[in-house]
Design a protein around this motif. Structure first.
Motif: not given
Ligand code: UT7
Length: 348
Positions: A61-74
């Motif tokens: 499995e892998r984690h993926v963002v919801e739309p609108g979440v970017a590398s800077s947020d993570l």
């Protein structure tokens, strides 16, 4: 693609970090978005099976963002945790280096966006394009800048939202990648024996055709045609990259061990970039590491590019596989090609 000729062993560069003060990782934290994409999910999206993905890659499995979440947020989420863990405040950070292949946008840099999000009011910084070697390259760079005495605390971030450039119509690549971030604080070492000891990095641009995102840069700016041709997604010759990754992971790891007069017996944990379980196991076997000394956690995250090594280090710490004084060998191979390795004795 260049073969053994480039930077082949023996290497004549000196071991160690040079004449500056020793540096250490004082804190490390990660962040992954909550949403999961499982192998079963891919069975509904492309012509694949859970068994194929598991057997050929090791990923579950892998984690993926919801739309609108970017590398800077993570990256900002991981950074905030790491700075607190180091007992510092964002104002203490002098420098932010972000290894990323998926910056929020071309400009401004993701480092600038993270600086603002975490409130690091005294920091400068920049992005570093090392692909899957983003964290090892950024760690060595930040360590050098702290080593000179010109900076006290560097924030080293590996952050990628690979789901933003994965082609979910290409079964050969989309199953491989996930999103995540890791952040390390690098400071002067309290005990010089518990420090970042050495690094060895290479780039080989002849590898560019084998792993790239062809359009969207200055060579092929975005047009209707580039979008229609799906050129804004990852393109990979999987077998060519696989062979290069096994060979160079072994070679760079052997090089850094040799020039520090170390054998696999001396290394407590080998933490390689997490792209494919078969690559990690093959390189680990060739180097002579027993399985218990090889860190593998890509089952849960997939290939998160610049985030795999901090994610692996964090899990290794949580599992007690790295302790204060552990000798840890990092290795990475990525698009470019880039090849990295860092040797460090864990400081906490
Ligand atoms: O982090 C950056 C560095 N990247 C890497 O390190 C990735 C390196 N490469 C790899 O990990 C592997 O090459 C892959 C996992 C990408 C592919 O594994 P492989 O064992 O090299 O498979 P392959 O590309 O040789 O493909 C074997 C077969 C092909 O079918 P045919 O031509 O034999 O009929 C592919 O079309 O598997 C097929 N295939 C799939 N089948 C089911 C490719 N992807 C899939 C899939 N599901 N998702």
């Amino acid at each position: 693609m260049q073969k053994e000729s480039q930077n082949a062993i023996p290497d004549h560069r000196p071991a160690g970090l040079g004449c500056g003060r020793p540096t250490e990782i004082t804190a490390l934290a990660t962040h992954v978005p909550p949403r999961l994409l499982t192998n079963a999910d891919f069975e509904k999206m492309v012509d694949t099976t859970s068994e194929w993905i598991l057997q050929r890659t090791g990923i579950v499995e892998r984690h993926v963002v919801e739309p609108g979440v970017a590398s800077s947020d993570l990256g900002a989420a991981a950074a905030t945790k790491a700075i607190a863990q180091a007992g510092l405040t964002p104002d203490d950070i002098d420098l932010i280096i972000v290894g990323t292949t998926t910056p929020d946008m071309f400009f401004p840099s993701t480092a600038a966006l993270i600086q603002h999000k975490i409130g690091a009011s005294h920091a400068w910084g920049f992005d570093l394009a090392g692909a899957c070697s983003g964290f090892t390259f950024a760690l060595a760079t930040g360590s050098q800048l702290v080593s000179t005495g010109r900076h006290n605390h560097a924030l080293i971030v590996g952050a990628d939202v690979m789901s933003s450039i994965a082609d979910y119509k290409d079964r050969a690549t989309c199953v491989l990648f996930g999103d995540g971030a890791g952040a390390a604080v690098v400071s002067a070492a309290k005990d010089p024996s518990l420090a970042i000891l050495d690094f060895a990095h290479e780039v080989d641009g002849s590898g560019a055709p084998f792993l790239q995102m062809p359009a969207g840069g200055s060579l092929r700016p975005a047009t209707h045609e580039t979008v229609e041709q799906r050129l804004h997604y990852i393109k990979q010759d999987g077998q060519a990259v696989f062979k290069f990754a096994v060979r160079k992971t072994e070679e760079i790891s052997r090089l850094i061990m040799q020039r520090n007069n170390l054998t696999p017996d001396d290394i407590d944990l080998f933490v390689s970039h997490q792209a494919n379980m078969r690559i990690i196991k093959a390189a680990g076997e060739r180097l002579g590491f027993p399985e218990c000394k090889v860190m593998i956690n890509l089952q849960r995250y997939g290939n998160t590019t610049a985030a795999t090594i901090p994610l692996a280090l964090t899990d290794a710490l949580a599992e007690g596989r790295i302790k204060k004084g552990s000798l840890v060998l990092l290795a990475s191979v990525g698009a470019g090609f880039t090849v990295g390795s860092v040797l460090l004795r864990w400081a906490y």
